[in-house]
Design a protein around this motif. Structure first.
Motif, PDB file in Angstrom:
ATOM      1  N   ALA A  33     -74.953-108.678 -24.529  1.00  0.00           N
ATOM      2  CA  ALA A  33     -75.804-108.990 -23.489  1.00  0.00           C
ATOM      3  C   ALA A  33     -75.173-108.807 -22.041  1.00  0.00           C
ATOM      4  CB  ALA A  33     -76.177-110.603 -23.748  1.00  0.00           C
ATOM      5  N   ASN A  34     -76.052-108.558 -20.906  1.00  0.00           N
ATOM      6  CA  ASN A  34     -75.665-108.804 -19.356  1.00  0.00           C
ATOM      7  C   ASN A  34     -76.023-110.144 -18.958  1.00  0.00           C
ATOM      8  OD1 ASN A  34     -74.896-106.200 -19.401  1.00  0.00           O
ATOM      9  ND2 ASN A  34     -76.684-105.336 -18.674  1.00  0.00           N
ATOM     10  N   ILE A  35     -75.134-110.864 -18.436  1.00  0.00           N
ATOM     11  CA  ILE A  35     -75.357-112.306 -18.017  1.00  0.00           C
ATOM     12  C   ILE A  35     -75.179-112.449 -16.396  1.00  0.00           C
ATOM     13  CG2 ILE A  35     -74.635-114.749 -18.255  1.00  0.00           C
ATOM     14  CD1 ILE A  35     -75.469-113.358 -21.011  1.00  0.00           C
ATOM     15  N   ARG A  36     -76.132-113.009 -15.866  1.00  0.00           N
ATOM     16  CA  ARG A  36     -76.193-113.115 -14.358  1.00  0.00           C
ATOM     17  C   ARG A  36     -75.269-114.094 -13.951  1.00  0.00           C
ATOM     18  NH1 ARG A  36     -80.564-112.754 -10.149  1.00  0.00           N
ATOM     19  NH2 ARG A  36     -81.820-111.903 -11.814  1.00  0.00           N
ATOM     20  N   ILE A  37     -74.270-113.860 -12.926  1.00  0.00           N
ATOM     21  CA  ILE A  37     -73.328-114.863 -12.674  1.00  0.00           C
ATOM     22  C   ILE A  37     -73.826-115.935 -11.829  1.00  0.00           C
ATOM     23  CG2 ILE A  37     -71.411-115.260 -10.987  1.00  0.00           C
ATOM     24  CD1 ILE A  37     -70.732-112.209 -11.516  1.00  0.00           C
ATOM     25  N   SER A  38     -74.970-115.976 -11.404  1.00  0.00           N
ATOM     26  CA  SER A  38     -75.636-116.650 -10.561  1.00  0.00           C
ATOM     27  C   SER A  38     -76.015-118.106 -11.294  1.00  0.00           C
ATOM     28  CB  SER A  38     -76.318-116.505  -9.413  1.00  0.00           C
ATOM     29  OG  SER A  38     -77.788-116.096 -10.111  1.00  0.00           O
ATOM     30  N   ASN A  39     -76.684-117.978 -12.422  1.00  0.00           N
ATOM     31  CA  ASN A  39     -77.385-118.833 -13.156  1.00  0.00           C
ATOM     32  C   ASN A  39     -76.890-118.885 -14.629  1.00  0.00           C
ATOM     33  OD1 ASN A  39     -78.948-116.527 -13.945  1.00  0.00           O
ATOM     34  ND2 ASN A  39     -80.756-117.390 -12.980  1.00  0.00           N
ATOM     35  N   GLY A  40     -76.469-117.554 -15.283  1.00  0.00           N
ATOM     36  CA  GLY A  40     -76.082-117.705 -16.780  1.00  0.00           C
ATOM     37  C   GLY A  40     -77.129-117.236 -17.483  1.00  0.00           C
ATOM     38  N   GLU A  41     -78.363-116.674 -16.866  1.00  0.00           N
ATOM     39  CA  GLU A  41     -79.428-116.141 -17.579  1.00  0.00           C
ATOM     40  C   GLU A  41     -79.302-114.679 -18.262  1.00  0.00           C
ATOM     41  OE1 GLU A  41     -82.214-117.842 -18.425  1.00  0.00           O
ATOM     42  OE2 GLU A  41     -81.124-119.613 -17.723  1.00  0.00           O
ATOM     43  N   ILE A  42     -79.556-114.223 -19.369  1.00  0.00           N
ATOM     44  CA  ILE A  42     -79.358-112.984 -19.959  1.00  0.00           C
ATOM     45  C   ILE A  42     -80.552-112.134 -19.145  1.00  0.00           C
ATOM     46  CG2 ILE A  42     -79.989-111.757 -21.967  1.00  0.00           C
ATOM     47  CD1 ILE A  42     -79.203-113.788 -23.742  1.00  0.00           C
ATOM     48  N   LEU A  43     -79.795-110.936 -18.401  1.00  0.00           N
ATOM     49  CA  LEU A  43     -80.630-110.018 -17.750  1.00  0.00           C
ATOM     50  C   LEU A  43     -81.398-109.091 -18.806  1.00  0.00           C
ATOM     51  CD1 LEU A  43     -78.095-108.894 -14.846  1.00  0.00           C
ATOM     52  CD2 LEU A  43     -80.252-110.150 -14.695  1.00  0.00           C
ATOM     53  N   ASN A  44     -80.506-108.542 -19.942  1.00  0.00           N
ATOM     54  CA  ASN A  44     -80.892-107.932 -20.872  1.00  0.00           C
ATOM     55  C   ASN A  44     -79.786-108.035 -22.215  1.00  0.00           C
ATOM     56  OD1 ASN A  44     -78.687-106.040 -20.427  1.00  0.00           O
ATOM     57  ND2 ASN A  44     -80.271-105.053 -18.860  1.00  0.00           N
ATOM     58  N   GLY A  45     -80.250-107.629 -23.126  1.00  0.00           N
ATOM     59  CA  GLY A  45     -79.480-107.940 -24.436  1.00  0.00           C
ATOM     60  C   GLY A  45     -79.839-109.182 -25.030  1.00  0.00           C
ATOM     61  N   ASP A  46     -78.996-109.323 -26.205  1.00  0.00           N
ATOM     62  CA  ASP A  46     -79.059-110.622 -26.932  1.00  0.00           C
ATOM     63  C   ASP A  46     -77.749-111.239 -27.389  1.00  0.00           C
ATOM     64  OD1 ASP A  46     -80.606-112.540 -28.336  1.00  0.00           O
ATOM     65  OD2 ASP A  46     -81.021-111.342 -30.202  1.00  0.00           O
ATOM     66  N   LEU A  47     -77.964-112.411 -27.626  1.00  0.00           N
ATOM     67  CA  LEU A  47     -76.860-113.325 -28.244  1.00  0.00           C
ATOM     68  C   LEU A  47     -77.246-114.360 -29.013  1.00  0.00           C
ATOM     69  CD1 LEU A  47     -74.237-113.816 -25.016  1.00  0.00           C
ATOM     70  CD2 LEU A  47     -73.840-112.450 -27.370  1.00  0.00           C
ATOM     71  N   PRO A  48     -76.754-114.857 -30.184  1.00  0.00           N
ATOM     72  CA  PRO A  48     -76.865-116.047 -30.843  1.00  0.00           C
ATOM     73  C   PRO A  48     -76.921-117.283 -29.966  1.00  0.00           C
ATOM     74  CG  PRO A  48     -75.342-114.847 -31.942  1.00  0.00           C
ATOM     75  CD  PRO A  48     -75.407-113.890 -30.803  1.00  0.00           C
ATOM     76  N   VAL A  49     -77.829-118.055 -29.927  1.00  0.00           N
ATOM     77  CA  VAL A  49     -77.865-119.422 -29.027  1.00  0.00           C
ATOM     78  C   VAL A  49     -76.555-120.043 -28.996  1.00  0.00           C
ATOM     79  CG1 VAL A  49     -79.202-121.398 -28.749  1.00  0.00           C
ATOM     80  CG2 VAL A  49     -80.438-119.710 -29.305  1.00  0.00           C
ATOM     81  N   SER A  50     -75.929-120.091 -30.198  1.00  0.00           N
ATOM     82  CA  SER A  50     -74.803-120.775 -29.983  1.00  0.00           C
ATOM     83  C   SER A  50     -73.571-120.262 -29.258  1.00  0.00           C
ATOM     84  CB  SER A  50     -74.184-121.120 -31.332  1.00  0.00           C
ATOM     85  OG  SER A  50     -73.664-119.948 -32.141  1.00  0.00           O
ATOM     86  N   LYS A  51     -73.693-119.026 -29.367  1.00  0.00           N
ATOM     87  CA  LYS A  51     -72.582-118.081 -28.424  1.00  0.00           C
ATOM     88  C   LYS A  51     -73.184-118.041 -27.086  1.00  0.00           C
ATOM     89  CE  LYS A  51     -70.185-117.548 -31.921  1.00  0.00           C
ATOM     90  NZ  LYS A  51     -68.952-118.273 -32.115  1.00  0.00           N
ATOM     91  N   LEU A  52     -74.279-118.138 -26.632  1.00  0.00           N
ATOM     92  CA  LEU A  52     -74.756-118.091 -25.237  1.00  0.00           C
ATOM     93  C   LEU A  52     -74.494-119.380 -24.724  1.00  0.00           C
ATOM     94  CD1 LEU A  52     -76.308-116.775 -23.012  1.00  0.00           C
ATOM     95  CD2 LEU A  52     -78.613-117.438 -24.004  1.00  0.00           C
TER      96      LEU A  52
END
Length: 82
Positions: A33-52
């Motif tokens: 997944a790509n994670i936005r620095i400003s807010n931790g939101e996923i830009l694209n991709g996927d991760l298990p909720v616990s790891k996110l």
């Protein structure tokens, strides 16, 4: 692809000539997944909720450092989540 941190099976890295918005990349097993620095939101991709949740906690702690690294393009390792 410079690895900037690794914790709980999660690998965090950043491409320094990547597109905006500022983000970092995360791999966990077969997930990416790509994670936005400003807010931790996923830009694209996927991760298990616990790891996110772990990634978001780590990113919040190191938010300023991540943004500075994105802006300066100066690679360094960042302390893992413990």
């Amino acid at each position: 692809m410079p690895e900037i941190s690794r914790f709980y099976g999660i690998i965090v890295y950043m491409f320094f000539n990547d597109h905006n918005p500022p983000h970092f990349k995360v791999k966990y097993g077969e997930f990416e997944a790509n994670i936005r620095i400003s807010n931790g939101e996923i830009l694209n991709g996927d991760l298990p909720v616990s790891k996110l949740k772990l990634v978001r906690a780590w990113a919040e702690i190191h938010k300023d450092e991540l943004q500075k690294m994105w802006d300066s393009k100066e690679f360094h390792k960042i302390e893992p989540l413990r």
